[in-house]
Design an enzyme around this catalytic site. Structure first.
Site, PDB file in Angstrom:
ATOM      1  N   GLY A 152       0.694  -1.346  -0.347  1.00  0.00           N
ATOM      2  CA  GLY A 152       0.040  -0.319  -0.510  1.00  0.00           C
ATOM      3  C   GLY A 152       0.636   1.162  -0.389  1.00  0.00           C
ATOM      4  O   GLY A 152       1.533   1.608  -0.239  1.00  0.00           O
ATOM      5  N   ARG A 153       0.275   1.936   0.973  1.00  0.00           N
ATOM      6  CA  ARG A 153       1.347   3.762   0.569  1.00  0.00           C
ATOM      7  C   ARG A 153       1.922   3.253   1.351  1.00  0.00           C
ATOM      8  O   ARG A 153       3.649   4.011   0.378  1.00  0.00           O
ATOM      9  CB  ARG A 153       0.157   4.385   1.642  1.00  0.00           C
ATOM     10  CG  ARG A 153      -0.947   5.187   0.441  1.00  0.00           C
ATOM     11  CD  ARG A 153      -1.162   5.979   1.810  1.00  0.00           C
ATOM     12  NE  ARG A 153      -2.732   6.958   1.099  1.00  0.00           N
ATOM     13  CZ  ARG A 153      -4.222   6.152   1.594  1.00  0.00           C
ATOM     14  NH1 ARG A 153      -4.323   4.671   1.832  1.00  0.00           N
ATOM     15  NH2 ARG A 153      -5.420   6.719   0.918  1.00  0.00           N
ATOM     16  N   ARG A 232       1.368  -4.291  12.234  1.00  0.00           N
ATOM     17  CA  ARG A 232       1.106  -4.230  13.457  1.00  0.00           C
ATOM     18  C   ARG A 232       1.460  -5.780  14.250  1.00  0.00           C
ATOM     19  O   ARG A 232       1.947  -6.487  13.399  1.00  0.00           O
ATOM     20  CB  ARG A 232      -0.719  -4.798  13.108  1.00  0.00           C
ATOM     21  CG  ARG A 232      -1.470  -3.542  13.270  1.00  0.00           C
ATOM     22  CD  ARG A 232      -2.096  -2.896  14.547  1.00  0.00           C
ATOM     23  NE  ARG A 232      -2.629  -1.853  13.870  1.00  0.00           N
ATOM     24  CZ  ARG A 232      -2.038  -0.511  14.426  1.00  0.00           C
ATOM     25  NH1 ARG A 232      -0.888  -0.390  14.201  1.00  0.00           N
ATOM     26  NH2 ARG A 232      -3.286   0.516  14.300  1.00  0.00           N
ATOM     27  N   GLU A 261       0.804  -4.198  23.407  1.00  0.00           N
ATOM     28  CA  GLU A 261       2.116  -3.288  23.339  1.00  0.00           C
ATOM     29  C   GLU A 261       0.953  -2.784  24.787  1.00  0.00           C
ATOM     30  O   GLU A 261       0.133  -2.698  24.970  1.00  0.00           O
ATOM     31  CB  GLU A 261       1.985  -2.288  22.717  1.00  0.00           C
ATOM     32  CG  GLU A 261       2.219  -2.783  21.020  1.00  0.00           C
ATOM     33  CD  GLU A 261       2.545  -2.045  20.012  1.00  0.00           C
ATOM     34  OE1 GLU A 261       1.545  -0.281  19.679  1.00  0.00           O
ATOM     35  OE2 GLU A 261       2.432  -1.791  19.145  1.00  0.00           O
ATOM     36  N   HIS A 279       6.451   1.641  19.291  1.00  0.00           N
ATOM     37  CA  HIS A 279       5.517   1.868  17.970  1.00  0.00           C
ATOM     38  C   HIS A 279       5.357   4.008  17.630  1.00  0.00           C
ATOM     39  O   HIS A 279       4.519   4.286  18.122  1.00  0.00           O
ATOM     40  CB  HIS A 279       4.613   1.878  18.612  1.00  0.00           C
ATOM     41  CG  HIS A 279       3.235   1.513  17.963  1.00  0.00           C
ATOM     42  ND1 HIS A 279       2.130   0.621  17.801  1.00  0.00           N
ATOM     43  CD2 HIS A 279       2.814   2.687  16.315  1.00  0.00           C
ATOM     44  CE1 HIS A 279       1.541   1.363  16.708  1.00  0.00           C
ATOM     45  NE2 HIS A 279       1.977   1.821  16.187  1.00  0.00           N
TER      46      HIS A 279
HETATM   47  C1  8YV Z   1      -1.009   5.692  16.053  1.00  0.00           C
HETATM   48  C2  8YV Z   1      -1.003   3.546  13.967  1.00  0.00           C
HETATM   49  O1  8YV Z   1      -2.070   5.861  15.007  1.00  0.00           O
HETATM   50  O2  8YV Z   1      -1.402   5.021  12.286  1.00  0.00           O
HETATM   51  C3  8YV Z   1      -1.313   3.679  13.221  1.00  0.00           C
HETATM   52  O3  8YV Z   1      -2.203   3.115  12.925  1.00  0.00           O
HETATM   53  O4  8YV Z   1      -0.605   2.449  14.561  1.00  0.00           O
HETATM   54  C4  8YV Z   1       0.189   4.906  14.690  1.00  0.00           C
HETATM   55  O5  8YV Z   1       0.687   6.057  13.904  1.00  0.00           O
HETATM   56  C5  8YV Z   1      -0.049   6.307  17.036  1.00  0.00           C
HETATM   57  O6  8YV Z   1       0.373   5.212  17.496  1.00  0.00           O
HETATM   58  C6  8YV Z   1      -0.912   7.432  16.972  1.00  0.00           C
HETATM   59  O7  8YV Z   1      -1.246   7.050  18.381  1.00  0.00           O
END
Ligand code: 8YV
Length: 314
Positions: A152-153, A232, A261, A279
């Protein structure tokens, strides 16, 4: 009473200030004490502002009878009950374009940190080990094969940088691509791993991809291979990963995400073959400000005229 619920604070704080100024949202993290007040507030909520790594627990969604919109600060929506959202016609928006470059940059950072032993070198000096000997040498990414699982992107951007500036050969595997139509596409992650020196996990988390990176794939990547995960934690079978690293059938892993996490298994923490980050692939000031801007724009536009940007197709 407000009809916006913010599930947790954002970083940087400017985003929280702007959220407060524009919508005076209820702060879920401050609502835990008074049960009656909490129930009253929740019954009024039309909009939830959450994050990709937090999502919206199914029970909480069920306790919001008037919910119409979930805005995700991030690209992932694996922690949202999509069936419930679909059944209740709840709109979901994400901010995928905002973080593509930052996350792709982090793939490069992890590839270099592992191949050039940067995190290990840092520990080596801090532990005083340099006074007793030398750290082993690393390897170059140039000329190696990069396999991207999930094109993807983010996967494409990482391929552009590592395939361009860093001279890697790029292959990929993606559920929407057909190997018969592109010589760089492989039909399964196992085929991809078989040919890759570095395997990057950039696919979405979902029930379909849970534990998809198993011992066979890790062993196919091999004793010199590097696994990078910025997607993930759920995609990688952690027990298999630990076994593959400990038995030296996989060279190394560089991980930004974990299944539970912020808990990280001790075996990964104590392994000399892992590079770990908490993360933070999208965590640059510029990226986070843009993610926050998009969340705020979506809420503002929705409450004004019922329209949103970057809506998920459920
Ligand atoms: C979180 C992420 O949003 O974009 C995602 O799905 O897991 C991260 O970019 C970021 O940790 C904000 O909490």
């Amino acid at each position: 009473m407000t009809d916006v619920l913010q599930l947790s604070p954002y970083a940087p704080d400017e985003i929280n200030e702007e959220m407060d100024r524009r919508f005076s949202p209820a702060h879920y993290w401050e609502l835990q004490q008074d049960e009656d007040l909490k129930a009253q507030i929740l019954s009024n909520i039309r909009v939830v502002a959450t994050k990709g790594d937090l999502g919206l627990p199914a029970e909480l969604m069920a306790s919001l009878p008037n919910l119409e919109l979930i805005t995700v600060y991030g690209a992932g929506y694996d922690k949202i009950d999509l069936d419930q959202a679909r059944n209740r016609n709840i709109i979901i928006t994400t901010t995928p374009d905002a973080l593509t470059e930052a996350v792709a940059d982090h793939v490069v950072a992890l590839a270099l940190a592992s191949s050039r032993r940067i995190a290990e070198g840092d520990r080596f000096i801090r532990n005083g080990d340099w006074l007793r000997g030398k750290l082993g040498i690393g390897y170059s990414l140039r000329g190696k094969t990069l396999g991207i699982f999930g094109y993807g992107r983010i996967g494409r951007k990482a391929a552009e940088i590592l395939g361009g500036t860093f001279g890697m050969h790029v292959l990929y595997c993606d559920r929407n691509s057909n190997p018969a139509e592109d010589s760089l596409c492989r039909g399964t992650p196992l085929e991809l791993a078989n040919e890759s020196d570095v395997l990057v996990i950039a696919a979405s988390g979902s029930p379909d991809t849970k534990n998809i990176i198993d011992i066979n794939i890790l062993e196919a990547l091999g004793p010199q291979g590097l696994l990078i995960n910025i997607a993930r934690g759920s995609l990688v079978n952690t027990q298999h990963l630990i076994t593959a690293l400990e038995s030296r059938k996989l060279g190394a892993a560089a991980l930004d995400v974990f299944p539970d996490e912020p808990n990280v298994p001790n075996e990964l923490i104590s392994s000399p073959y892992t590079t770990l980050t908490p993360h933070l692939a999208s965590a640059t000031l510029e990226t986070r400000l843009e993610m926050g801007r998009q969340v705020i724009e979506n809420i503002s536009s929705y409450t004004r005229n019922g329209e949103v940007f970057s809506r998920l197709n459920l």
